[in-house]
Scaffold this motif. Structure first.
Motif, short mmCIF file in Angstrom:
data_model
loop_
_atom_site.label_atom_id
_atom_site.label_comp_id
_atom_site.label_asym_id
_atom_site.label_seq_id
_atom_site.Cartn_x
_atom_site.Cartn_y
_atom_site.Cartn_z
N SER A 10 1.17 104.19 29.11
CA SER A 10 0.33 103.44 30.04
C SER A 10 1.06 102.17 30.42
O SER A 10 1.83 101.62 29.63
CB SER A 10 -1.04 103.12 29.42
OG SER A 10 -0.89 102.29 28.28
N ASP A 40 -6.05 104.04 37.40
CA ASP A 40 -7.31 103.32 37.36
C ASP A 40 -7.24 102.21 38.40
O ASP A 40 -6.65 101.16 38.18
CB ASP A 40 -7.53 102.73 35.96
CG ASP A 40 -8.92 102.10 35.82
OD1 ASP A 40 -9.53 101.75 36.85
OD2 ASP A 40 -9.39 101.97 34.67
N THR A 43 -8.50 98.58 37.39
CA THR A 43 -7.68 97.70 36.55
C THR A 43 -6.22 97.66 36.99
O THR A 43 -5.45 96.82 36.51
CB THR A 43 -7.72 98.15 35.08
OG1 THR A 43 -7.17 99.49 34.98
CG2 THR A 43 -9.16 98.18 34.57
N LEU A 45 -4.11 100.01 36.25
CA LEU A 45 -3.31 100.62 35.19
C LEU A 45 -3.03 102.09 35.48
O LEU A 45 -3.83 102.78 36.13
CB LEU A 45 -4.03 100.49 33.85
CG LEU A 45 -4.18 99.08 33.28
CD1 LEU A 45 -5.00 99.11 32.00
CD2 LEU A 45 -2.81 98.45 33.03
N PHE A 47 -1.87 105.80 33.62
CA PHE A 47 -1.86 106.53 32.35
C PHE A 47 -1.22 107.90 32.57
O PHE A 47 -1.44 108.53 33.62
CB PHE A 47 -3.28 106.72 31.81
CG PHE A 47 -4.00 105.43 31.56
CD1 PHE A 47 -4.00 104.85 30.30
CD2 PHE A 47 -4.68 104.79 32.59
CE1 PHE A 47 -4.66 103.65 30.07
CE2 PHE A 47 -5.36 103.60 32.37
CZ PHE A 47 -5.34 103.03 31.10
N ASN A 274 -8.35 102.70 27.23
CA ASN A 274 -8.31 101.95 28.48
C ASN A 274 -9.33 100.81 28.36
O ASN A 274 -10.43 100.89 28.90
CB ASN A 274 -8.64 102.88 29.66
CG ASN A 274 -8.61 102.17 30.99
OD1 ASN A 274 -8.04 101.08 31.13
ND2 ASN A 274 -9.23 102.77 32.00
#
Length: 282
Positions: A10, A40, A43, A45, A47, A274
């Motif tokens: 991540s 995501d 956020t 982010l 993964f 997360n």
């Protein structure tokens, strides 16, 4: 020899991560068998989980190369040999349906686990443990002996090299210290569809409210009771004719299934944290 690995990672999202990971593995003789990723947008982010084979480099060499590769991306990553079952310790109290279900699935080859020990504050399931040839540790606990008891529990976990602790209806609240020690490595089954009906006797609470659905929730353990990141949930339909005993009996089946799925996904490195949520690559 060709080995199979799972790579989880991540980092902050940016263009080209999938291409970079694929290229990194290709250049080192890796062959991708399964891959999944998630962005995501809330956020920012990214993964990813990649299952791949490799016979060109050793595991130590792969880790060294991955460390250098991940640094510019600010990646958090893990490399896991798929052939190695996850060393696991199970905690239980006086209700054994989840324990029995996990042991059966493990012995049937349905869970990629190496169950090293069973820990309980009661003696009820020492014969069940013996029937599966699993060491049983009876560690009684009272308010006055909680610190000493948890020290013994932690000693078992460490001596067995456990990577996962499963609270299979273990009805004691872990201390903040033990929760921190087991962060991201302990899964609890709560006999309710969280965030509803937290704490003790949720089926009594559900019956009192006349619910039409009861559920179960598998989540990671944190110092905040029943607030950990949720891995899996399920429900069963009920009606006004069902008693508390009916709800409890039906709930046991749901609990066992939900916990088994959560443990399976965790042991296959399909669950990534997360924040206070999870990403689950089923």
């Amino acid at each position: 020899m060709i080995h199979t690995y799972v790579l989880t990672l991540s980092c902050q999202d940016r263009p080209g991560i999938v291409h970079a990971v694929s290229g990194f593995l290709l250049e080192r003789g890796g062959n991708i068998e399964e891959a999944a990723q998630y962005n995501d947008h809330g956020t920012g982010l990214f993964f990813m989980r990649v299952q791949f084979t490799c016979g060109q480099l050793t595991q130590d060499d792969l880790r060294t190369h991955l460390s250098l590769f991940a640094e510019p991306f600010g990646m958090q990553w893990g490399l896991h040999p798929l052939a190695e079952p996850m060393k696991t310790v199970i905690f239980v109290s006086k209700e054994g349906h989840c324990l029995n279900d996990l042991l059966f699935r493990w012995k049937s080859g349905l869970l990629r686990l190496d169950i090293r020990a069973i820990v309980s504050n009661h003696r009820d399931f020492y014969q069940l443990a013996a029937s599966y040839n699993v060491p049983f540790h009876h560690i009684p606990m009272t308010a006055a002996t909680k610190a000493q008891a948890e020290a013994k529990q932690l000693e078992v976990i460490r001596s067995e090299g456990a990577e996962l602790v499963v609270l299979a209806r273990y009805m004691q609240i872990l201390s903040d210290n033990l929760c921190r020690e087991l962060s991201g490595q302990a899964i609890n089954i709560h006999h309710s569809f969280l965030p509803s009906f937290k704490g003790a006797k949720p089926y009594y609470q559900a019956h009192d409210r006349g619910v039409k659905l009861i559920g179960a929730t598998a989540h990671y353990v944190t110092a905040d009771l029943d607030e950990g990141p949720i891995i899996e949930q399920d429900v069963a339909r009920v009606d006004h004719t069902d008693t508390v005993e009916d709800l409890t009996a039906l709930g046991r089946d749901t609990e066992s299934q939900v916990l088994a799925r959560a443990v399976k996904w965790h042991s296959e490195h399909r669950v990534l944290l997360n924040g206070h949520k999870t990403v689950v690559f089923k």
